[in-house]
Structure formats: C-alpha cells, structure tokens
Scaffold this motif. Structure first.
Motif, PDB file in Angstrom:
ATOM      1  N   LEU A 231       0.839  -1.190   0.000  1.00  0.00           N
ATOM      2  CA  LEU A 231       0.000   0.000   0.000  1.00  0.00           C
ATOM      3  C   LEU A 231       0.877   1.244   0.000  1.00  0.00           C
ATOM      4  O   LEU A 231       2.033   1.208   0.418  1.00  0.00           O
ATOM      5  CB  LEU A 231      -0.906   0.021   1.234  1.00  0.00           C
ATOM      6  CG  LEU A 231      -1.882  -1.141   1.394  1.00  0.00           C
ATOM      7  CD1 LEU A 231      -2.640  -1.019   2.697  1.00  0.00           C
ATOM      8  CD2 LEU A 231      -2.857  -1.208   0.225  1.00  0.00           C
ATOM      9  N   ALA A 232       0.332   2.359  -0.464  1.00  0.00           N
ATOM     10  CA  ALA A 232       1.053   3.626  -0.417  1.00  0.00           C
ATOM     11  C   ALA A 232       1.434   3.939   1.028  1.00  0.00           C
ATOM     12  O   ALA A 232       0.637   3.764   1.955  1.00  0.00           O
ATOM     13  CB  ALA A 232       0.196   4.733  -1.003  1.00  0.00           C
ATOM     14  N   SER A 301      -3.441   2.280  -3.701  1.00  0.00           N
ATOM     15  CA  SER A 301      -3.885   3.361  -2.815  1.00  0.00           C
ATOM     16  C   SER A 301      -4.455   2.774  -1.534  1.00  0.00           C
ATOM     17  O   SER A 301      -5.171   1.775  -1.551  1.00  0.00           O
ATOM     18  CB  SER A 301      -4.946   4.220  -3.519  1.00  0.00           C
ATOM     19  OG  SER A 301      -5.521   5.149  -2.624  1.00  0.00           O
ATOM     20  N   ASN A 302      -4.153   3.413  -0.406  1.00  0.00           N
ATOM     21  CA  ASN A 302      -4.693   2.974   0.875  1.00  0.00           C
ATOM     22  C   ASN A 302      -5.857   3.847   1.333  1.00  0.00           C
ATOM     23  O   ASN A 302      -6.219   3.851   2.504  1.00  0.00           O
ATOM     24  CB  ASN A 302      -3.607   2.973   1.945  1.00  0.00           C
ATOM     25  CG  ASN A 302      -3.038   4.370   2.176  1.00  0.00           C
ATOM     26  OD1 ASN A 302      -3.361   5.310   1.449  1.00  0.00           O
ATOM     27  ND2 ASN A 302      -2.198   4.514   3.167  1.00  0.00           N
ATOM     28  N   SER A 303      -6.424   4.611   0.395  1.00  0.00           N
ATOM     29  CA  SER A 303      -7.451   5.580   0.777  1.00  0.00           C
ATOM     30  C   SER A 303      -8.827   5.269   0.190  1.00  0.00           C
ATOM     31  O   SER A 303      -9.759   6.042   0.393  1.00  0.00           O
ATOM     32  CB  SER A 303      -7.017   6.976   0.314  1.00  0.00           C
ATOM     33  OG  SER A 303      -6.855   7.015  -1.090  1.00  0.00           O
ATOM     34  N   ILE A 304      -8.965   4.162  -0.543  1.00  0.00           N
ATOM     35  CA  ILE A 304     -10.252   3.838  -1.160  1.00  0.00           C
ATOM     36  C   ILE A 304     -11.077   2.993  -0.196  1.00  0.00           C
ATOM     37  O   ILE A 304     -10.635   1.931   0.253  1.00  0.00           O
ATOM     38  CB  ILE A 304     -10.055   3.095  -2.493  1.00  0.00           C
ATOM     39  CG1 ILE A 304      -9.141   3.920  -3.415  1.00  0.00           C
ATOM     40  CG2 ILE A 304     -11.396   2.842  -3.167  1.00  0.00           C
ATOM     41  CD1 ILE A 304      -9.636   5.312  -3.691  1.00  0.00           C
ATOM     42  N   LEU A 305     -12.282   3.435   0.103  1.00  0.00           N
ATOM     43  CA  LEU A 305     -13.141   2.776   1.075  1.00  0.00           C
ATOM     44  C   LEU A 305     -14.532   2.549   0.509  1.00  0.00           C
ATOM     45  O   LEU A 305     -14.985   3.288  -0.364  1.00  0.00           O
ATOM     46  CB  LEU A 305     -13.269   3.639   2.343  1.00  0.00           C
ATOM     47  CG  LEU A 305     -11.971   4.084   3.025  1.00  0.00           C
ATOM     48  CD1 LEU A 305     -12.292   5.119   4.084  1.00  0.00           C
ATOM     49  CD2 LEU A 305     -11.270   2.891   3.636  1.00  0.00           C
ATOM     50  N   TYR A 326     -15.356   5.789  -1.783  1.00  0.00           N
ATOM     51  CA  TYR A 326     -14.886   7.128  -1.405  1.00  0.00           C
ATOM     52  C   TYR A 326     -13.362   7.144  -1.388  1.00  0.00           C
ATOM     53  O   TYR A 326     -12.717   6.202  -0.919  1.00  0.00           O
ATOM     54  CB  TYR A 326     -15.423   7.501  -0.017  1.00  0.00           C
ATOM     55  CG  TYR A 326     -14.932   8.844   0.487  1.00  0.00           C
ATOM     56  CD1 TYR A 326     -15.266  10.016  -0.164  1.00  0.00           C
ATOM     57  CD2 TYR A 326     -14.126   8.925   1.627  1.00  0.00           C
ATOM     58  CE1 TYR A 326     -14.820  11.247   0.305  1.00  0.00           C
ATOM     59  CE2 TYR A 326     -13.668  10.150   2.101  1.00  0.00           C
ATOM     60  CZ  TYR A 326     -14.028  11.311   1.432  1.00  0.00           C
ATOM     61  OH  TYR A 326     -13.580  12.524   1.898  1.00  0.00           O
ATOM     62  N   ASN A 327     -12.779   8.228  -1.937  1.00  0.00           N
ATOM     63  CA  ASN A 327     -11.333   8.414  -1.931  1.00  0.00           C
ATOM     64  C   ASN A 327     -10.967   9.339  -0.776  1.00  0.00           C
ATOM     65  O   ASN A 327     -11.152  10.549  -0.851  1.00  0.00           O
ATOM     66  CB  ASN A 327     -10.873   9.019  -3.264  1.00  0.00           C
ATOM     67  CG  ASN A 327      -9.371   9.227  -3.322  1.00  0.00           C
ATOM     68  OD1 ASN A 327      -8.642   8.879  -2.401  1.00  0.00           O
ATOM     69  ND2 ASN A 327      -8.897   9.807  -4.410  1.00  0.00           N
ATOM     70  N   ASP A 328     -10.455   8.758   0.300  1.00  0.00           N
ATOM     71  CA  ASP A 328     -10.140   9.512   1.513  1.00  0.00           C
ATOM     72  C   ASP A 328      -8.712  10.054   1.470  1.00  0.00           C
ATOM     73  O   ASP A 328      -7.916   9.850   2.390  1.00  0.00           O
ATOM     74  CB  ASP A 328     -10.339   8.625   2.748  1.00  0.00           C
ATOM     75  CG  ASP A 328     -10.312   9.418   4.040  1.00  0.00           C
ATOM     76  OD1 ASP A 328     -10.568  10.634   3.983  1.00  0.00           O
ATOM     77  OD2 ASP A 328     -10.032   8.831   5.099  1.00  0.00           O
TER      78      ASP A 328
END
Length: 541
Positions: A231-232, A301-305, A326-328
């Motif tokens: 992950l990033a 990416s570690n921000s996709i939920l 959602y892209n956090d």
C-alpha cells in the motif's frame, strides 16, 4: 553616411550577443575539452545487435575510478545525427559496469539485466556513429570516433575497448555475444606483435598490454527476492541477503527503488508515497564483477473505502441498488482493474474499466444496472477487491432495512442510515446510532489474511468495529472534507434542516470574508445603476 548607418546597426545587434556570451559560465565555453582522465568510459558497443536479434543493440559504460560515480542527468548522444540520444540516471559503482540496452520485445541478454533501457527509436547505424558521453553540465567525458566502426561484426563479436585510457584502442570480442557487465576479452596478439629476440641480447623483449589482466574471479549472483504488493506509505522490507558470490568475496550492494531513491545496504525498509508499479533493481559487486536482479513492486492506494451501499431500496431492486466508494485522500486514485462484489459465490464481480480515476475526497456511485451485482435483503456482504484478486475490505450485514443504507460513520463504524446520500457525505441521526442492527466489517492489507482480522460486532454493543489496524493505516474513517452529520430522526425536518444549513453557511461566509461583502456590494451597485439607466431611456429622460 550609409556606411555609418550599417556600422551603427552592427554595433546595436552585437550588444545582445556579447551579453549572452558573458552570461555563459566559463566551463560551458570550454566544454569541448575532454576530461584529462575519463572517470567513465564507453567500454563496449554492440552496434550490430546480438546473435538473437540485430535490433537488440546495447552499450556498456565502465567506471574507471575507485569511487562511485553519479551519472544522473548525464547524456550519451550521437553527434552524427539526432536519432541516438539517451538521458542517463543512476550510479556506477567503483570499477563497475553500467549496461544500457535498447528496448526490444525479447531479452536476448538474459540472465544479464540492463541497468537502464532506452527507447527503440534510438538506433546505431551500421556504417558508424560519433558517440559522446557528457556529464550533467554538458562537459564531454568520453568520445568514440566510430565512423566507421573500428571493430565488431555481426555474428563475430562486439566492439570492445582494449584500454580505458585510450579512446582509439578497440577490438572485436572473443565471442559473438560480447562481455556485457564483465571484463573485456584479452587482446589477441598478431604475428607482428609476437615477442622477438634481437641478436646480441640475452633476454627476449616481452610485449606488454595496457588492458587489465583477465581474472579467474567469478561474477556474484544477485537475488532481489520475490515481487511485492503493498500500500502507499507502507514500510516494505527489501532483502538482498540471498545474494551470494561463488568465490566467497564480500559484496557491495546497491538498491535502486525505481522512484528516484537508492540505498547501499543489503537489507533496508522503504515506502512508496504514491500508487503505481515500480521496478526495484539490486546490483551486487565483488570488487571486480557485478550482477543485478530486479523485482516488481505494485503499490495500491490505501485511501479507497466502501462508503455506503443500499441493498433494499423502495421499488425495484434491479434498478435502485447501488454501492458507493470514497477516496479519503487529496490525490487522484487510479481504480483501473479494481473489483466490487457481493459475498463469495454470489454475483459476478464487477471490474472497474481501464482509466477509472477518482479525484481526491470524492465519491463514486456504482449502480446495479451497471455492475449487475444483486445484493440480498439478508445475510450478504459488499467487498472491495484489488486487481490482484485480494480482498481489501468486506462489509457484512444481516437483515436489511427497507430504503436504509449501510453507511460509513467514522471511528470504523458502519451503521444503518435512514437517509441514503449517494454521491455525498453520509448522514446518521443520533437515535439511529443507538438502535442499529448487527453489521460487521473487515479490512486487510497486502499480504494479510482477511479472515484473521475480521471482527463480528455483537448486537448489544454500540456497533464499534474492533479490528486490527493495518500497518499502512488503511482504516475506514471519515475525512475532514467529508464529515459525518447528525440529523433529526423526524423525516419532516430533513428539508428545513438542509435549508437552514445552507443559509447559515452563506451568512458565515459573509461574516468571515469582508472582501466577499465588498464584492457583493459592488455587483449589486452596478446592476442597480444599469437598471436606472434602462428606465431613464424608456421614459426618454
């Protein structure tokens, strides 16, 4: 008079040229002079290609010093034409080699790996080239007057340099494949070069060669390890401890992580800030020979939920079900090849098409007519899956509530919401937080077993999802740009609350920004003035 005028214009146009010349550094003006003792030389040229393919051309550089040489922003160009120009990057170890290979479909130099590949359009002509190696300031370091090529022939051998100190000493390699990333062949003495004995002399005269004697030292074996998925911003351990040397020599290590950073330790941790595919190259050197190995690092990416989904809508399920991502983060996320699915064995996973980009702090709503994913009204789940097939996140639910969505509520909680908000921030009322039914959520990271961290939330708890926090901080939490808002549980108050919020927002903006207030006054004044002018014209005043 005409002569004076011409002289005047010549002086006027000469002044800018003098100013430009004065601004050029002295090192640039005299850059045509080669370095007295080249630090790096053009050591071998396979202008004829290889025995596998004549298109597989390559060039080898050699560091002729006892220190590492940084060749970032150096160039290797042909002054004969503009079809051969390479911008170099990386570092050449002391007494080490640097292999440049033209990009072709086959890797005819395997298992030897190039330190850098260059575009296929860069071609070396068979009739010759004048090659020039320049440092980052444009100063020539080494040249090869190869017009025509002084050595080498297709199917016979490459063009090898006999001595690093001489730009005019070349020979054909002893074998057709040449000696990429290894010492050049031992010069072959001709009949004219054989030792002779002069009458009257007691000792024969022995021919000495300026080339480095061939050593029996074997090349080391580099081992960069297996490919990695991460992950990033996740710390990744790069381990070269499996590298070895047949002669037992001590090794120097050099990592190039493919993102502009390097390291000289055999084992080291490194992280990538942005998602993408990176090629990490390991080079090991035993002081005389070197070898390299590479691995592929895929960073997601570690921000996709999973932000919200509706499984039991009012009306036809096949038309009104949807799943929201959602892209956090503040960066654009590439979701090409990612998948969304329900429980294992249910609907066919939906794969996001190529070039699916999600802007930072934005939502992506995937409707059932598009995904063909049918969510059950009870005992089902929604899963987010990497392109590799590994599950990133899974949200399980029991009995679905009609026209209520499962929403990300912050603090790693997924709750039922009576106010679905596809494409916008989630809304949960205070009463709903106390009466929600059982929901479970699980999040994993690359290399983890999903089942080992999955957590089921008991009915009597406050529905707080307790689960392990991945090292890459991939946690379902609401960002500052998408806050969770509490609303009244009374449906009749929804519209009035939204209107009040908008009015309050506008009032707050005016209070906090005098410039905005002044701009509004000016706009209203201009509009009022235009209106009065129009009225006066109509009345004929």
């Amino acid at each position: 008079m005409k002569t004076l005028i011409r002289l005047f214009f010549i002086i006027i146009f000469s002044i800018p040229l003098l100013l430009i010349t004065a601004s050029i550094p002295e090192s640039r003006l005299f850059s045509v002079c080669l370095a007295d003792s080249p630090t790096v030389v053009i050591n071998e040229v396979a202008w004829m290609g290889t025995v596998t393919s004549t298109n597989d051309e390559w060039v080898e550089l050699y560091n002729n010093t006892a220190q590492d040489v940084d060749i970032n922003n150096w160039t290797l160009v042909s002054t004969t034409d503009d079809k051969f120009s390479i911008l170099l990057s990386g570092k050449i170890l002391a007494q080490g080699f640097f292999l440049l290979e033209r990009k072709v479909s086959n890797n005819s130099l395997a298992p030897i790996l190039a330190d850098q590949t260059y575009p296929y359009a860069n071609v070396l002509h068979n009739d010759g080239e004048y090659l020039e190696l320049k440092d980052a300031t444009g100063r020539p370091i080494d040249v090869v007057n190869g017009f025509p090529w002084p050595a080498g022939k297709t199917g016979v051998g490459t063009m090898e340099r006999i001595s690093p100190e001489s730009a005019d000493s070349w020979q054909a390699s002893a074998t057709p494949e040449g000696t990429p990333k290894a010492q050049n062949s031992t010069p072959i003495q001709t009949a004219d070069e054989q030792p002779t004995e002069t009458p009257g002399e007691t000792e024969s005269t022995t021919l000495t060669s300026t080339s480095t004697p061939t050593s029996s030292d074997h090349s080391p074996e580099a081992n960069a390890g297996p490919d990695i998925i991460a992950l990033a911003n996740q710390e990744i351990n790069f381990d070269a401890s499996q590298s070895s040397d047949p002669d037992g020599d001590s090794l120097a290590y050099r990592w190039n992580f493919g993102d502009g950073t390097t390291a000289d330790k055999p084992t080291i941790n490194h992280s990538y800030q942005y998602p993408g595919t990176y090629i990490a190259v390991l080079e090991v050197n035993d002081g005389q020979n070197s070898s390299s190995d590479q691995l592929t690092v895929t960073v997601y990416s570690n921000s996709i939920l999973i932000s919200e989904f509706l499984s039991a809508p009012t009306g036809a399920d096949q038309d009104n079900e949807w799943i929201e991502l959602y892209n956090d983060s503040g960066q654009v996320a590439d979701l090409s090849g990612w998948q969304v699915d329900d429980a294992e064995g249910g609907s066919k996973p939906f794969t996001l098409p190529q070039n699916t980009l999600l802007a930072g702090h934005q939502y992506l709503v995937l409707q059932r007519p598009t995904t063909k994913i049918a969510l059950n009204n009870d005992n089902d789940s929604v899963r987010l899956i990497y392109p590799t097939g590994q599950v990133v996140q899974e949200i399980k639910y029991g009995k679905a509530k009609e026209d209520q969505s499962v929403s990300l509520a912050g603090n790693r909680q997924y709750l039922w919401s009576a106010s679905p908000t596809p494409g916008g921030p989630n809304f949960i009322s205070a009463n709903q937080q106390k009466t929600n039914s059982q929901i479970s959520a699980a999040i994993t990271q690359a290399g983890e077993n999903m089942e080992s961290i999955q957590s089921i939330i008991p009915q009597e708890t406050a529905l707080t999802v307790t689960q392990e926090t991945p090292a890459a901080n991939l946690t379902p939490q609401t960002s500052a740009s998408a806050p969770l808002k509490e609303i009244s549980s009374s449906p009749s108050n929804k519209k009035s609350d939204k209107t009040n919020n908008q009015t309050a927002s506008l009032t707050e903006t005016i209070k906090s920004s005098p410039a905005t207030t002044l701009l509004l006054i000016i706009v209203f004044g201009v509009l009022a003035g235009l209106g009065l002018i129009k009225i006066r014209r109509k009345r004929g005043i």
